[in-house]
Motif scaffolding. Structure first.
Motif, PDB file in Angstrom:
ATOM      1  N   VAL A  61       0.826  -1.201   0.000  1.00  0.00           N
ATOM      2  CA  VAL A  61       0.000   0.000   0.000  1.00  0.00           C
ATOM      3  C   VAL A  61       0.860   1.251   0.000  1.00  0.00           C
ATOM      4  CG1 VAL A  61      -1.718   1.322   1.270  1.00  0.00           C
ATOM      5  CG2 VAL A  61      -1.908  -1.180   1.123  1.00  0.00           C
ATOM      6  N   LEU A  62       1.847   1.294   0.915  1.00  0.00           N
ATOM      7  CA  LEU A  62       2.725   2.459   0.991  1.00  0.00           C
ATOM      8  C   LEU A  62       3.515   2.616  -0.300  1.00  0.00           C
ATOM      9  CD1 LEU A  62       3.945   4.787   2.563  1.00  0.00           C
ATOM     10  CD2 LEU A  62       5.584   3.174   3.574  1.00  0.00           C
ATOM     11  N   GLY A  63       3.988   1.472  -0.864  1.00  0.00           N
ATOM     12  CA  GLY A  63       4.766   1.535  -2.091  1.00  0.00           C
ATOM     13  C   GLY A  63       3.974   2.151  -3.225  1.00  0.00           C
ATOM     14  N   GLU A  64       2.700   1.745  -3.366  1.00  0.00           N
ATOM     15  CA  GLU A  64       1.875   2.293  -4.430  1.00  0.00           C
ATOM     16  C   GLU A  64       1.570   3.762  -4.187  1.00  0.00           C
ATOM     17  OE1 GLU A  64       1.051   0.904  -7.268  1.00  0.00           O
ATOM     18  OE2 GLU A  64       2.182  -0.898  -6.697  1.00  0.00           O
ATOM     19  N   ALA A  65       1.414   4.148  -2.916  1.00  0.00           N
ATOM     20  CA  ALA A  65       1.063   5.532  -2.592  1.00  0.00           C
ATOM     21  C   ALA A  65       2.164   6.506  -2.954  1.00  0.00           C
ATOM     22  CB  ALA A  65       0.728   5.649  -1.106  1.00  0.00           C
ATOM     23  N   ARG A  66       3.411   6.044  -2.945  1.00  0.00           N
ATOM     24  CA  ARG A  66       4.503   6.971  -3.213  1.00  0.00           C
ATOM     25  C   ARG A  66       5.098   6.804  -4.613  1.00  0.00           C
ATOM     26  NH1 ARG A  66       8.801   4.126   0.931  1.00  0.00           N
ATOM     27  NH2 ARG A  66      10.062   3.044  -0.627  1.00  0.00           N
ATOM     28  N   VAL A  67       4.418   6.077  -5.477  1.00  0.00           N
ATOM     29  CA  VAL A  67       4.903   5.907  -6.850  1.00  0.00           C
ATOM     30  C   VAL A  67       4.972   7.247  -7.566  1.00  0.00           C
ATOM     31  CG1 VAL A  67       4.253   5.029  -9.115  1.00  0.00           C
ATOM     32  CG2 VAL A  67       4.260   3.500  -7.169  1.00  0.00           C
ATOM     33  N   VAL A  68       3.967   8.107  -7.372  1.00  0.00           N
ATOM     34  CA  VAL A  68       3.950   9.427  -8.010  1.00  0.00           C
ATOM     35  C   VAL A  68       4.614  10.433  -7.071  1.00  0.00           C
ATOM     36  CG1 VAL A  68       2.505  11.283  -8.907  1.00  0.00           C
ATOM     37  CG2 VAL A  68       1.897   8.883  -9.343  1.00  0.00           C
ATOM     38  N   LYS A  69       5.676  11.044  -7.548  1.00  0.00           N
ATOM     39  CA  LYS A  69       6.448  11.971  -6.727  1.00  0.00           C
ATOM     40  C   LYS A  69       5.918  13.396  -6.835  1.00  0.00           C
ATOM     41  CE  LYS A  69       9.368   8.472  -6.291  1.00  0.00           C
ATOM     42  NZ  LYS A  69       8.970   7.106  -6.648  1.00  0.00           N
ATOM     43  N   SER A  70       6.102  14.151  -5.774  1.00  0.00           N
ATOM     44  CA  SER A  70       5.776  15.573  -5.788  1.00  0.00           C
ATOM     45  C   SER A  70       6.905  16.336  -6.483  1.00  0.00           C
ATOM     46  CB  SER A  70       5.614  16.096  -4.366  1.00  0.00           C
ATOM     47  OG  SER A  70       6.878  16.064  -3.691  1.00  0.00           O
ATOM     48  N   SER A  71       6.661  17.607  -6.785  1.00  0.00           N
ATOM     49  CA  SER A  71       7.701  18.427  -7.409  1.00  0.00           C
ATOM     50  C   SER A  71       8.910  18.561  -6.488  1.00  0.00           C
ATOM     51  CB  SER A  71       7.149  19.806  -7.758  1.00  0.00           C
ATOM     52  OG  SER A  71       6.660  20.466  -6.597  1.00  0.00           O
ATOM     53  N   ARG A  72       8.685  18.601  -5.173  1.00  0.00           N
ATOM     54  CA  ARG A  72       9.802  18.677  -4.232  1.00  0.00           C
ATOM     55  C   ARG A  72      10.630  17.407  -4.292  1.00  0.00           C
ATOM     56  NH1 ARG A  72      10.640  16.284   0.407  1.00  0.00           N
ATOM     57  NH2 ARG A  72      12.176  17.146   1.892  1.00  0.00           N
ATOM     58  N   GLU A  73       9.970  16.260  -4.372  1.00  0.00           N
ATOM     59  CA  GLU A  73      10.704  14.998  -4.444  1.00  0.00           C
ATOM     60  C   GLU A  73      11.501  14.898  -5.744  1.00  0.00           C
ATOM     61  OE1 GLU A  73       8.118  11.739  -2.006  1.00  0.00           O
ATOM     62  OE2 GLU A  73       7.106  12.669  -3.726  1.00  0.00           O
ATOM     63  N   ILE A  74      10.896  15.307  -6.843  1.00  0.00           N
ATOM     64  CA  ILE A  74      11.610  15.295  -8.121  1.00  0.00           C
ATOM     65  C   ILE A  74      12.805  16.238  -8.062  1.00  0.00           C
ATOM     66  CG2 ILE A  74      11.457  15.862 -10.573  1.00  0.00           C
ATOM     67  CD1 ILE A  74      10.087  13.259  -9.856  1.00  0.00           C
ATOM     68  N   ASP A  75      12.644  17.376  -7.398  1.00  0.00           N
ATOM     69  CA  ASP A  75      13.758  18.321  -7.266  1.00  0.00           C
ATOM     70  C   ASP A  75      14.918  17.691  -6.504  1.00  0.00           C
ATOM     71  OD1 ASP A  75      14.927  21.091  -7.402  1.00  0.00           O
ATOM     72  OD2 ASP A  75      14.789  20.881  -5.223  1.00  0.00           O
ATOM     73  N   LEU A  76      14.630  16.984  -5.415  1.00  0.00           N
ATOM     74  CA  LEU A  76      15.694  16.319  -4.656  1.00  0.00           C
ATOM     75  C   LEU A  76      16.389  15.253  -5.504  1.00  0.00           C
ATOM     76  CD1 LEU A  76      14.043  15.886  -1.140  1.00  0.00           C
ATOM     77  CD2 LEU A  76      16.107  17.208  -1.662  1.00  0.00           C
ATOM     78  N   MET A  77      15.622  14.515  -6.280  1.00  0.00           N
ATOM     79  CA  MET A  77      16.207  13.477  -7.122  1.00  0.00           C
ATOM     80  C   MET A  77      17.024  14.086  -8.255  1.00  0.00           C
ATOM     81  SD  MET A  77      13.026  10.785  -7.200  1.00  0.00           S
ATOM     82  CE  MET A  77      13.922   9.588  -8.182  1.00  0.00           C
ATOM     83  N   THR A  78      16.586  15.245  -8.753  1.00  0.00           N
ATOM     84  CA  THR A  78      17.358  15.952  -9.774  1.00  0.00           C
ATOM     85  C   THR A  78      18.692  16.408  -9.209  1.00  0.00           C
ATOM     86  OG1 THR A  78      15.336  16.693 -10.862  1.00  0.00           O
ATOM     87  CG2 THR A  78      17.353  17.902 -11.377  1.00  0.00           C
ATOM     88  N   ARG A  79      18.673  16.918  -7.990  1.00  0.00           N
ATOM     89  CA  ARG A  79      19.916  17.346  -7.346  1.00  0.00           C
ATOM     90  C   ARG A  79      20.829  16.150  -7.098  1.00  0.00           C
ATOM     91  NH1 ARG A  79      17.661  20.393  -2.310  1.00  0.00           N
ATOM     92  NH2 ARG A  79      19.866  20.342  -1.691  1.00  0.00           N
ATOM     93  N   ALA A  80      20.242  15.027  -6.686  1.00  0.00           N
ATOM     94  CA  ALA A  80      21.053  13.815  -6.502  1.00  0.00           C
ATOM     95  C   ALA A  80      21.644  13.373  -7.834  1.00  0.00           C
ATOM     96  CB  ALA A  80      20.191  12.699  -5.908  1.00  0.00           C
ATOM     97  N   GLY A  81      20.841  13.457  -8.914  1.00  0.00           N
ATOM     98  CA  GLY A  81      21.345  13.099 -10.228  1.00  0.00           C
ATOM     99  C   GLY A  81      22.496  13.988 -10.667  1.00  0.00           C
ATOM    100  N   ALA A  82      22.393  15.285 -10.377  1.00  0.00           N
ATOM    101  CA  ALA A  82      23.474  16.208 -10.728  1.00  0.00           C
ATOM    102  C   ALA A  82      24.760  15.851  -9.978  1.00  0.00           C
ATOM    103  CB  ALA A  82      23.056  17.639 -10.425  1.00  0.00           C
ATOM    104  N   MET A  83      24.620  15.376  -8.748  1.00  0.00           N
ATOM    105  CA  MET A  83      25.804  14.949  -7.996  1.00  0.00           C
ATOM    106  C   MET A  83      26.434  13.710  -8.624  1.00  0.00           C
ATOM    107  SD  MET A  83      24.647  15.564  -4.030  1.00  0.00           S
ATOM    108  CE  MET A  83      24.411  17.229  -3.399  1.00  0.00           C
TER     109      MET A  83
END
Length: 302
Positions: free
Chosen positions: A4-26
């Motif tokens: 249930v939790l896994g499915e609930a967090r499949v779609v990321k918020s803009s803040r989550e995408i921003d953090l992942m973008t920053r991690a990707g840049a690193m």
């Protein structure tokens, strides 16, 4: 996470995408550093450990060591770095990842040690096929498409090229608070892509006796397609020649950007600035970085 939790967090918020973008840049930034370090004469394990230190130095958390598979070891997709010594002429698969504030990004690059294979070689052909398979999948990805259909885009492309039997894993996996989570981009998965989903696109070809070739990036689904969260290239063609300037400055190291993307690295060492592009630069872009070098105090260009 549970179902249930896994499915609930499949779609990321803009803040989550921003953090992942920053991690990707690193990840991109670390790749720009470690790909210029010597590989030949070092063990896979030593290279893997060095990558961990570079990621941690950038503020990332690394829970497990990167995959470094040289030569025949690269033909095993989940090879554990070993004491195998990397030699000139090896093809090396490097899969590395890390998290920033709990959010992961992941990428894989194929590195040719010493020199590139000839344009007509099988190594070059397979490398190009893998890169193109990723491009085909990235261009096709869009909201409303099933995970299975996206997997089939890359798989069909490699099959038509005669290498389908050597693509032995799924095209990708979801990523976020876990390094592997839904959605899984694999045959049989009828889950539908939605804006905000994040996953890897990582086609690979693994040929016993030849080695492994994989190119993986983290992407996020948008309203019309995908955006790349990791973007570095993975190969340094000879024409990406360094631009060298003389300067009196302490040794240091940092990347430079063109249009917000990592395009190469600066090194200050022994009275020189050495600019190493990590992708092909246009004449205008080369002029821009030369102007930046002069701004930094360079007084002579080779």
């Amino acid at each position: 996470a549970g179902p249930v939790l896994g499915e609930a967090r499949v779609v990321k918020s803009s803040r989550e995408i921003d953090l992942m973008t920053r991690a990707g840049a690193m990840l991109d930034d670390a790749f720009a550093e470690f790909v210029l370090e010597p590989f030949s004469g070092r063990t896979e394990l030593d290279i893997s450990n060095s990558i961990v230190k570079m990621l941690e130095a950038r503020g990332m958390e690394v829970e497990s060591p990167p995959i470094v598979g040289a030569g025949e070891n690269g033909a095993s997709p989940h090879h554990h770095a070993s004491e195998r010594v990397v030699r000139k002429g090896d093809v090396v698969v490097v899969d590395f990842w890390g998290s920033l504030n709990g959010y992961y990004s992941d990428c894989t690059r194929t590195v040719f040690v010493g020199e590139e294979p000839a344009p007509e070689s099988e190594e070059r052909r397979v490398y190009n096929l893998v890169r193109q398979a990723q491009e085909e999948a990235a261009a096709a990805a869009r909201p409303g498409m099933t995970c299975e259909a996206l997997d089939a885009v890359a798989r069909d492309y490699l099959t038509q090229a005669g290498y389908g039997e050597y693509f032995i894993h799924r095209l990708g996996h979801g990523i976020g608070l876990d390094g592997h989570e839904p959605p899984y981009i694999v045959s049989g998965n009828q889950a539908v892509l939605q804006p905000g989903m994040a996953f890897t696109i990582e086609p690979g070809i693994y040929v016993p006796g030849l080695g492994g070739f994989r190119h993986s990036d983290t992407v996020a689904v948008t309203e019309t397609g995908i955006e790349w969260l990791t973007e570095s290239t993975g190969i340094l063609p000879e024409e990406f020649r360094p631009i060298v300037f003389s300067i009196k400055a302490p040794q240091s190291f940092h990347t430079f950007l063109v249009d917000g993307r990592v395009a190469g690295t600066w090194r200050y060492e022994d009275g020189e600035i050495r600019l190493q592009p990590l992708r092909e630069l246009t004449s205008a872009e080369r002029r821009d970085v030369e102007e930046e070098a002069h701004r930094l105090g360079a007084f002579h260009a080779e």
